[in-house]
Design a protein around this motif. Structure first.
Motif, PDB file in Angstrom:
ATOM      1  N   THR A  49      41.323  39.350  36.756  1.00 43.39           N
ATOM      2  CA  THR A  49      42.187  41.066  38.078  1.00 43.39           C
ATOM      3  C   THR A  49      42.160  41.976  38.185  1.00 43.39           C
ATOM      4  O   THR A  49      41.714  42.999  38.477  1.00 43.39           O
ATOM      5  N   VAL A  50      41.593  42.183  36.454  1.00 40.40           N
ATOM      6  CA  VAL A  50      41.820  43.042  35.379  1.00 40.40           C
ATOM      7  C   VAL A  50      40.617  43.876  35.398  1.00 40.40           C
ATOM      8  O   VAL A  50      40.151  45.033  34.979  1.00 40.40           O
ATOM      9  N   TRP A  51      39.622  43.633  34.896  1.00 37.36           N
ATOM     10  CA  TRP A  51      38.518  43.439  35.092  1.00 37.36           C
ATOM     11  C   TRP A  51      37.515  42.692  35.597  1.00 37.36           C
ATOM     12  O   TRP A  51      36.617  41.344  35.238  1.00 37.36           O
ATOM     13  N   PRO A  52      36.405  43.504  35.780  1.00 36.21           N
ATOM     14  CA  PRO A  52      35.504  42.782  36.878  1.00 36.21           C
ATOM     15  C   PRO A  52      34.187  42.319  35.874  1.00 36.21           C
ATOM     16  O   PRO A  52      34.385  42.252  34.750  1.00 36.21           O
ATOM     17  N   SER A  53      33.802  40.937  36.666  1.00 38.91           N
ATOM     18  CA  SER A  53      32.804  40.266  35.480  1.00 38.91           C
ATOM     19  C   SER A  53      32.559  38.952  36.586  1.00 38.91           C
ATOM     20  O   SER A  53      32.451  38.607  37.105  1.00 38.91           O
ATOM     21  N   PHE A  54      31.036  39.705  36.926  1.00 43.45           N
ATOM     22  CA  PHE A  54      29.853  38.859  37.888  1.00 43.45           C
ATOM     23  C   PHE A  54      28.937  39.568  37.178  1.00 43.45           C
ATOM     24  O   PHE A  54      28.649  40.805  37.314  1.00 43.45           O
ATOM     25  N   THR A  55      27.613  38.384  37.999  1.00 40.63           N
ATOM     26  CA  THR A  55      26.605  39.170  38.200  1.00 40.63           C
ATOM     27  C   THR A  55      26.332  40.236  39.400  1.00 40.63           C
ATOM     28  O   THR A  55      26.032  39.377  40.679  1.00 40.63           O
ATOM     29  N   TRP A  56      25.496  41.174  39.411  1.00 43.33           N
ATOM     30  CA  TRP A  56      24.887  41.839  40.846  1.00 43.33           C
ATOM     31  C   TRP A  56      23.788  41.393  40.583  1.00 43.33           C
ATOM     32  O   TRP A  56      22.614  42.116  40.116  1.00 43.33           O
ATOM     33  N   ASN A  57      24.022  40.705  41.880  1.00 43.44           N
ATOM     34  CA  ASN A  57      22.523  40.273  42.749  1.00 43.44           C
ATOM     35  C   ASN A  57      22.955  40.705  44.383  1.00 43.44           C
ATOM     36  O   ASN A  57      23.985  41.106  44.457  1.00 43.44           O
ATOM     37  N   LYS A  58      21.987  40.495  45.460  1.00 42.27           N
ATOM     38  CA  LYS A  58      21.952  39.787  46.356  1.00 42.27           C
ATOM     39  C   LYS A  58      23.235  39.581  46.850  1.00 42.27           C
ATOM     40  O   LYS A  58      24.457  40.429  47.800  1.00 42.27           O
ATOM     41  N   GLU A  59      23.811  38.252  46.034  1.00 41.56           N
ATOM     42  CA  GLU A  59      24.617  37.792  46.980  1.00 41.56           C
ATOM     43  C   GLU A  59      25.966  37.961  46.507  1.00 41.56           C
ATOM     44  O   GLU A  59      26.908  38.292  47.092  1.00 41.56           O
ATOM     45  N   SER A  60      26.280  38.706  45.299  1.00 41.80           N
ATOM     46  CA  SER A  60      27.577  38.625  45.178  1.00 41.80           C
ATOM     47  C   SER A  60      27.694  40.021  45.642  1.00 41.80           C
ATOM     48  O   SER A  60      28.243  40.717  45.875  1.00 41.80           O
ATOM     49  N   VAL A  61      27.062  41.098  45.726  1.00 44.16           N
ATOM     50  CA  VAL A  61      26.572  42.334  46.545  1.00 44.16           C
ATOM     51  C   VAL A  61      27.623  41.784  47.828  1.00 44.16           C
ATOM     52  O   VAL A  61      27.989  42.676  48.598  1.00 44.16           O
ATOM     53  N   ALA A  62      26.845  41.507  48.757  1.00 45.61           N
ATOM     54  CA  ALA A  62      27.254  40.799  49.463  1.00 45.61           C
ATOM     55  C   ALA A  62      28.447  39.916  49.716  1.00 45.61           C
ATOM     56  O   ALA A  62      29.368  40.657  50.888  1.00 45.61           O
ATOM     57  N   MET A  63      28.800  39.963  49.475  1.00 43.70           N
ATOM     58  CA  MET A  63      30.548  38.566  48.697  1.00 43.70           C
ATOM     59  C   MET A  63      31.229  40.083  49.215  1.00 43.70           C
ATOM     60  O   MET A  63      32.436  40.548  49.739  1.00 43.70           O
ATOM     61  N   ILE A  64      30.624  41.971  48.628  1.00 46.84           N
ATOM     62  CA  ILE A  64      31.708  42.434  47.495  1.00 46.84           C
ATOM     63  C   ILE A  64      32.212  42.972  49.252  1.00 46.84           C
ATOM     64  O   ILE A  64      32.986  43.669  49.734  1.00 46.84           O
ATOM     65  N   VAL A  65      31.071  43.110  49.972  1.00 44.20           N
ATOM     66  CA  VAL A  65      31.292  44.381  51.366  1.00 44.20           C
ATOM     67  C   VAL A  65      31.518  43.390  51.915  1.00 44.20           C
ATOM     68  O   VAL A  65      32.586  43.657  53.032  1.00 44.20           O
ATOM     69  N   ALA A  66      32.014  42.019  52.300  1.00 42.20           N
ATOM     70  CA  ALA A  66      32.269  41.210  53.122  1.00 42.20           C
ATOM     71  C   ALA A  66      33.918  40.970  52.982  1.00 42.20           C
ATOM     72  O   ALA A  66      35.101  41.376  54.102  1.00 42.20           O
ATOM     73  N   ILE A  67      34.389  41.319  51.990  1.00 41.54           N
ATOM     74  CA  ILE A  67      35.380  41.075  51.657  1.00 41.54           C
ATOM     75  C   ILE A  67      36.161  43.271  51.791  1.00 41.54           C
ATOM     76  O   ILE A  67      36.935  43.153  52.505  1.00 41.54           O
ATOM     77  N   PHE A  68      35.434  43.687  50.607  1.00 39.26           N
ATOM     78  CA  PHE A  68      35.690  45.157  52.110  1.00 39.26           C
ATOM     79  C   PHE A  68      35.769  45.259  53.549  1.00 39.26           C
ATOM     80  O   PHE A  68      36.623  45.950  53.626  1.00 39.26           O
ATOM     81  N   GLY A  69      34.622  44.868  54.316  1.00 36.90           N
ATOM     82  CA  GLY A  69      34.715  45.160  55.685  1.00 36.90           C
ATOM     83  C   GLY A  69      36.305  43.987  56.412  1.00 36.90           C
ATOM     84  O   GLY A  69      36.567  44.213  56.798  1.00 36.90           O
ATOM     85  N   THR A  70      36.477  42.248  55.578  1.00 37.98           N
ATOM     86  CA  THR A  70      37.877  41.781  55.891  1.00 37.98           C
ATOM     87  C   THR A  70      39.074  42.703  55.785  1.00 37.98           C
ATOM     88  O   THR A  70      40.094  42.817  56.386  1.00 37.98           O
ATOM     89  N   THR A  71      38.956  43.420  54.969  1.00 36.52           N
ATOM     90  CA  THR A  71      40.217  43.979  54.279  1.00 36.52           C
ATOM     91  C   THR A  71      40.684  45.163  54.940  1.00 36.52           C
ATOM     92  O   THR A  71      41.649  45.343  55.366  1.00 36.52           O
TER      93      THR A  71
END
Length: 423
Positions: free
Chosen positions: A178-200
């Motif tokens: 929750t407090v510390w981002p931990s993910f692999t920076w790739n096409k799929e993770s970027v797409a999901m972050i964008v989707a969450i931002f766009g949904t919110t």
């Protein structure tokens, strides 16, 4: 003395309205599908996004509410007065398309949830019934009664909080992610972050909250906008702050728990691809039990009944304000024909899309992409309006709100750029 100390418990309850409903409507069935996919595909690694988006969401929704409260006009009406017509019509057209696609996804999810709960009948038939129920409530219920029901429907979102406590949860790991981002920076993770931002952070929420502040003024016995009644500024600005902080907090908390539920159940058991909120509910049944399945599915119905009217209503406000037509849920159907016709067309159009040969997941992607693209210019326009003294008088944004607003614009712009870069 803090904002919460200055407001009594009774005043706090009374303050909850446009902000609470706007925040709750953000967790619609299509949003539930996005958050469920985030948890199923990435586990706990996307929890931090809801912490980051909260202050940005609060900042831009406060700008929206402030514009409506100060001017006594909705966003489209203010854009019409301050910007070229082509910009207004472009924004409103894209908003209308995105909202209809979103309505289609939401009523489809409600129909699928009812089919899962009953075990009989057609999901298409149930979706039609849900769509017509939403439409009937908007047209025939008085504004005050309608808003009261919408407030109660927000409690349906607590189903997703309850689900988490019905399953085993590794809370130490949850807190770390929750407090510390931990993910692999790739096409799929970027797409999901964008989707969450766009949904919110979605454009229809901007239009809805500004217009609901105008509705509140009308319902308050002919209340005046702050430009005409500056003596009430302190009270009303505190109210919209409290309402928006709580409403957006409620929205992000529920989204957080949806990701958490999906991560601890679907993700752990290797189910990494979720096509709809109803599929997420069905997948929970063998893993987390009947109780978790039931409350997750019921939550889809509650959020749909809340979100569909907001989607259709925000489109109707935007279109009617653009053409100076009468509008408002406090008006009867014959007093605001165009307003209710647009609500009807948007809702029925969304229902009709369920019978078209369109992949519902692709439709959701289109909706998210349109929302992401138009959110940036709308946010820029809102920030310019909020700094325009000819629009806001002496109630232009403070330095702190200005900073948060422009940071939000920058983050959303970065999300849009990342979206196109990874398409």
């Amino acid at each position: 003395m803090t904002l919460f100390k200055r407001i009594s418990n009774h005043e706090a309850v009374q303050a909850l309205g446009p902000g609470l409903i706007t925040g709750a409507a953000d967790d619609d069935p299509s949003g539930i599908a996005t958050y469920s996919q985030a948890g199923a595909q990435f586990g706990f690694n996307m929890l931090w996004t809801l912490v980051l988006t909260y202050p940005l969401m609060v900042g831009i929704q406060l700008v929206s509410a402030r514009i409506g409260l100060v001017t006594g006009r909705g966003l489209a009406a203010n854009i019409r007065r301050a910007f070229p017509a082509w910009l207004l019509y472009s924004i409103v057209s894209l908003l209308l398309v995105a909202n209809i696609i979103n309505i289609a996804a939401d009523v489809a999810a409600m129909g699928q949830a009812l089919r899962l709960l009953t075990g009989v009948g057609s999901a298409h038939f149930y979706s039609l019934g849900c769509g017509f129920l939403c439409l009937t409530l908007q047209i025939f219920l008085p504004y005050r009664t309608y808003v009261r029901y919408l407030k109660w429907l927000t409690l349906g979102l607590l189903a997703y909080v309850a689900t988490v406590f019905a399953i085993k949860m590794p809370w130490t790991e949850v807190a770390r992610h929750t407090v510390w981002p931990s993910f692999t920076w790739n096409k799929e993770s970027v797409a999901m972050i964008v989707a969450i931002f766009g949904t919110t952070i979605s454009p229809y929420l901007f239009f809805w909250q500004a217009s609901q502040e105008v509705e509140e003024l009308r319902a308050d016995g002919g209340g005046q906008p702050l430009r005409k009644a500056p003596e009430y500024a302190g009270k009303h600005l505190r109210r919209i702050k409290l309402d928006t902080y709580i409403g957006m907090g409620f929205s992000n908390l529920v989204a957080y728990f949806i990701i958490l539920t999906a991560a601890a159940t679907l993700g752990v058991h290797g189910i990494s691809n979720i096509d709809s909120s109803a599929q997420a509910a069905e997948a929970l049944r063998p893993i987390a039990g009947e109780f978790a399945f039931f409350i997750f599915a019921m939550g889809i119905l509650g959020t749909g009944l809340l979100a569909v009217p907001v989607l259709a209503g925000s489109a109707a406000y935007a279109v009617t304000e653009s053409f100076r037509w009468p509008n408002g849920l406090d008006l009867k159907a014959l007093e605001a024909r165009e307003f209710y016709v647009i609500i009807s067309l948007a809702t029925i159009g969304g229902m009709a899309l369920n019978f078209a040969p369109i992949d519902p997941i692709k439709a959701l992607i289109w909706s998210a992409q349109i929302n992401g693209v138009i959110a940036v210019p709308i946010m820029v326009v809102m920030m310019l309006l909020a700094h325009n003294k000819s629009v806001m008088g002496r109630f232009t944004l403070t330095a702190r709100h200005t900073a948060i607003g422009w940071i939000g614009v920058a983050v959303m712009l970065a999300a849009v750029v990342a979206m196109f870069a990874t398409m």
